[in-house]
Design a protein around this motif. Structure first.
Motif, PDB file in Angstrom:
ATOM      1  N   ARG A 171       0.837  -1.202   0.000  1.00 54.11           N
ATOM      2  CA  ARG A 171       0.000   0.000   0.000  1.00 54.11           C
ATOM      3  C   ARG A 171       0.878   1.261   0.000  1.00 54.11           C
ATOM      4  O   ARG A 171       1.902   1.316   0.667  1.00 54.11           O
ATOM      5  CB  ARG A 171      -0.927   0.018   1.216  1.00 54.11           C
ATOM      6  N   ARG A 172       0.428   2.275  -0.734  1.00 52.15           N
ATOM      7  CA  ARG A 172       1.178   3.520  -0.842  1.00 52.15           C
ATOM      8  C   ARG A 172       1.073   4.336   0.442  1.00 52.15           C
ATOM      9  O   ARG A 172       0.099   4.245   1.173  1.00 52.15           O
ATOM     10  CB  ARG A 172       0.658   4.359  -2.004  1.00 52.15           C
ATOM     11  N   ILE A 173       2.107   5.178   0.662  1.00 53.82           N
ATOM     12  CA  ILE A 173       2.130   6.093   1.796  1.00 53.82           C
ATOM     13  C   ILE A 173       2.559   7.465   1.280  1.00 53.82           C
ATOM     14  O   ILE A 173       3.559   7.588   0.571  1.00 53.82           O
ATOM     15  CB  ILE A 173       3.096   5.614   2.898  1.00 53.82           C
ATOM     16  N   SER A 174       1.803   8.513   1.628  1.00 48.25           N
ATOM     17  CA  SER A 174       2.122   9.882   1.237  1.00 48.25           C
ATOM     18  C   SER A 174       2.755  10.612   2.415  1.00 48.25           C
ATOM     19  O   SER A 174       2.242  10.543   3.537  1.00 48.25           O
ATOM     20  CB  SER A 174       0.858  10.618   0.777  1.00 48.25           C
ATOM     21  N   LEU A 175       3.837  11.314   2.155  1.00 52.53           N
ATOM     22  CA  LEU A 175       4.520  12.084   3.192  1.00 52.53           C
ATOM     23  C   LEU A 175       4.103  13.546   3.123  1.00 52.53           C
ATOM     24  O   LEU A 175       3.431  13.969   2.175  1.00 52.53           O
ATOM     25  CB  LEU A 175       6.038  11.953   3.026  1.00 52.53           C
ATOM     26  N   GLU A 176       4.495  14.305   4.115  1.00 52.46           N
ATOM     27  CA  GLU A 176       4.158  15.726   4.165  1.00 52.46           C
ATOM     28  C   GLU A 176       4.982  16.508   3.142  1.00 52.46           C
ATOM     29  O   GLU A 176       6.026  16.023   2.667  1.00 52.46           O
ATOM     30  CB  GLU A 176       4.439  16.270   5.560  1.00 52.46           C
ATOM     31  N   PRO A 177       4.548  17.708   2.748  1.00 58.30           N
ATOM     32  CA  PRO A 177       5.325  18.519   1.799  1.00 58.30           C
ATOM     33  C   PRO A 177       6.727  18.811   2.328  1.00 58.30           C
ATOM     34  O   PRO A 177       6.917  19.078   3.509  1.00 58.30           O
ATOM     35  CB  PRO A 177       4.496  19.798   1.662  1.00 58.30           C
ATOM     36  N   MET A 178       7.704  18.756   1.422  1.00 56.84           N
ATOM     37  CA  MET A 178       9.096  19.005   1.774  1.00 56.84           C
ATOM     38  C   MET A 178       9.755  19.823   0.671  1.00 56.84           C
ATOM     39  O   MET A 178       9.267  19.882  -0.464  1.00 56.84           O
ATOM     40  CB  MET A 178       9.869  17.693   1.952  1.00 56.84           C
ATOM     41  N   ASN A 179      10.895  20.432   1.019  1.00 60.93           N
ATOM     42  CA  ASN A 179      11.653  21.163   0.014  1.00 60.93           C
ATOM     43  C   ASN A 179      12.477  20.181  -0.830  1.00 60.93           C
ATOM     44  O   ASN A 179      12.588  18.998  -0.483  1.00 60.93           O
ATOM     45  CB  ASN A 179      12.558  22.208   0.689  1.00 60.93           C
ATOM     46  N   PRO A 180      13.047  20.631  -1.955  1.00 58.61           N
ATOM     47  CA  PRO A 180      13.783  19.709  -2.835  1.00 58.61           C
ATOM     48  C   PRO A 180      14.921  18.976  -2.137  1.00 58.61           C
ATOM     49  O   PRO A 180      15.170  17.800  -2.420  1.00 58.61           O
ATOM     50  CB  PRO A 180      14.305  20.629  -3.945  1.00 58.61           C
ATOM     51  N   TYR A 181      15.625  19.650  -1.223  1.00 52.37           N
ATOM     52  CA  TYR A 181      16.742  19.014  -0.529  1.00 52.37           C
ATOM     53  C   TYR A 181      16.270  17.825   0.307  1.00 52.37           C
ATOM     54  O   TYR A 181      16.872  16.742   0.274  1.00 52.37           O
ATOM     55  CB  TYR A 181      17.437  20.055   0.355  1.00 52.37           C
ATOM     56  N   GLU A 182      15.171  18.006   1.040  1.00 51.14           N
ATOM     57  CA  GLU A 182      14.678  16.920   1.883  1.00 51.14           C
ATOM     58  C   GLU A 182      14.047  15.815   1.053  1.00 51.14           C
ATOM     59  O   GLU A 182      14.144  14.632   1.399  1.00 51.14           O
ATOM     60  CB  GLU A 182      13.677  17.484   2.894  1.00 51.14           C
ATOM     61  N   ARG A 183      13.390  16.163  -0.055  1.00 54.80           N
ATOM     62  CA  ARG A 183      12.828  15.120  -0.924  1.00 54.80           C
ATOM     63  C   ARG A 183      13.937  14.260  -1.519  1.00 54.80           C
ATOM     64  O   ARG A 183      13.780  13.047  -1.693  1.00 54.80           O
ATOM     65  CB  ARG A 183      11.998  15.754  -2.041  1.00 54.80           C
ATOM     66  N   ARG A 184      15.059  14.879  -1.810  1.00 53.69           N
ATOM     67  CA  ARG A 184      16.189  14.121  -2.360  1.00 53.69           C
ATOM     68  C   ARG A 184      16.701  13.105  -1.334  1.00 53.69           C
ATOM     69  O   ARG A 184      17.068  11.972  -1.685  1.00 53.69           O
ATOM     70  CB  ARG A 184      17.316  15.080  -2.761  1.00 53.69           C
ATOM     71  N   ILE A 185      16.700  13.473  -0.057  1.00 58.55           N
ATOM     72  CA  ILE A 185      17.105  12.543   0.996  1.00 58.55           C
ATOM     73  C   ILE A 185      16.145  11.362   1.063  1.00 58.55           C
ATOM     74  O   ILE A 185      16.563  10.199   1.200  1.00 58.55           O
ATOM     75  CB  ILE A 185      17.175  13.274   2.353  1.00 58.55           C
ATOM     76  N   ILE A 186      14.849  11.631   0.954  1.00 57.85           N
ATOM     77  CA  ILE A 186      13.842  10.563   0.992  1.00 57.85           C
ATOM     78  C   ILE A 186      14.042   9.602  -0.174  1.00 57.85           C
ATOM     79  O   ILE A 186      14.044   8.367   0.006  1.00 57.85           O
ATOM     80  CB  ILE A 186      12.429  11.164   0.960  1.00 57.85           C
ATOM     81  N   HIS A 187      14.204  10.128  -1.372  1.00 61.99           N
ATOM     82  CA  HIS A 187      14.367   9.266  -2.549  1.00 61.99           C
ATOM     83  C   HIS A 187      15.615   8.382  -2.419  1.00 61.99           C
ATOM     84  O   HIS A 187      15.582   7.202  -2.766  1.00 61.99           O
ATOM     85  CB  HIS A 187      14.466  10.118  -3.820  1.00 61.99           C
ATOM     86  N   THR A 188      16.682   8.963  -1.921  1.00 67.36           N
ATOM     87  CA  THR A 188      17.920   8.195  -1.772  1.00 67.36           C
ATOM     88  C   THR A 188      17.753   7.071  -0.757  1.00 67.36           C
ATOM     89  O   THR A 188      18.230   5.945  -0.972  1.00 67.36           O
ATOM     90  CB  THR A 188      19.061   9.124  -1.329  1.00 67.36           C
TER      91      THR A 188
END
Length: 289
Positions: A171-188
């Protein structure tokens, strides 16, 4: 950065020296300053009347590195905000394409803001100043008390925890809005978890990350309501219709009211009789039983 000062003295040489002092430049760097004579000194008549001092304008085109320009601007902003004793240390990146400005002092929590919002906004402004001094893109990072490192560890743990849950449940999970720097950490961080992937949706500043099952995740169909999943042996719904034996029940023989069965003693049933209702049924015809 351009600086201009005007100084006066009894002679032009003394006026130039006074202008250098105002700019904070030593005499051995006088070649970096352009002097313009605004007024030539005139002696007093009879040593008592008239006379004017020498007046010069000094123009200094200060050439700062992107890191120094960023640090100078940051100090000015902190002073305007009323921040007390704060030290700004500059650390250049190894590749020379960025730097880190570390702030040390007391009561700097409000500079960080809620989840680093104020710190990110300040970092954006400082980056604009630094990139005015460089033709190539120059990355500036502002850090207070190792906040960036702590935030990165927190986001990495959050991403791995949610990615493991997605890989297990599908099942998918949506996170809270983040800036590009923090989204890059999540993807990594999500890339290190097998069976999960991530992507960003929305527009700034409300762009956020969704963590979902990868294409090779066997539980992917379960997260979509179970469609397309074959029943496995042992499942409750794995029953064949042909295996269900209907219960036996007694079949009752139809008995006509006008022609009852013979009596128990085996007498022959009487001849068929016809009721008054049956004889008058002419609308749809009559059925003889």
């Amino acid at each position: 950065m351009r600086k201009e000062v005007i100084a006066q003295a009894s002679t032009i040489e003394e006026a130039q020296a006074a202008a250098l002092a105002q700019l904070g430049i030593s005499a051995d760097r006088a070649a970096e300053v352009t002097f313009e004579t605004l007024q030539v000194p005139q002696k007093k008549t009879f040593g008592l009347f008239g006379g004017t001092p020498a007046e010069v304008k000094a123009i200094w085109e200060e050439t700062l590195s992107p890191a120094d320009a960023a640090a100078a601007y940051l100090r000015d902003v902190l002073a305007a905000l009323g921040v007390g004793e704060t030290e700004v240390s500059v650390t250049e990146n190894v590749d020379g394409k960025g730097c880190t400005l570390a702030l040390t002092g007391e009561d700097l929590g409000f500079v960080i803001g809620r989840r680093g919002d104020t710190l990110d906004a300040l970092q954006y402004l400082v980056s604009l100043i630094a990139n005015h001094q460089s033709e190539d893109y120059y990355r500036v990072t502002i850090d207070i008390g190792n906040y960036r490192e702590k935030r990165e560890r927190s986001l990495t743990g959050l991403a791995k925890k949610n990615a493991s849950q997605v890989a297990r449940t599908g099942r998918r999970i949506s996170l809270e809005p983040m800036n590009p720097y923090e989204r890059r950490i999540i993807h990594t961080a999500v890339q290190s978890v097998s069976g999960a992937t991530s992507w960003s949706v929305g527009s700034e500043p409300n762009r956020y990350v969704i963590i979902g099952p990868s294409d090779d995740n066997p539980n992917r169909s379960r997260g979509r309501g179970g469609k397309g999943r074959r029943p496995q042996e042992g499942d409750r719904h794995d029953r064949r219709r042909d295996e269900i034996t209907p219960p036996k029940r007694e079949i009752r023989q139809f008995v006509s009211r006008s022609n009852p069965l013979p009596d128990a003693d085996g007498a022959t049933p009487p001849a068929r009789t016809e009721s008054a209702t049956e004889s008058s049924a002419t609308l749809y015809g009559r059925i003889n039983l």
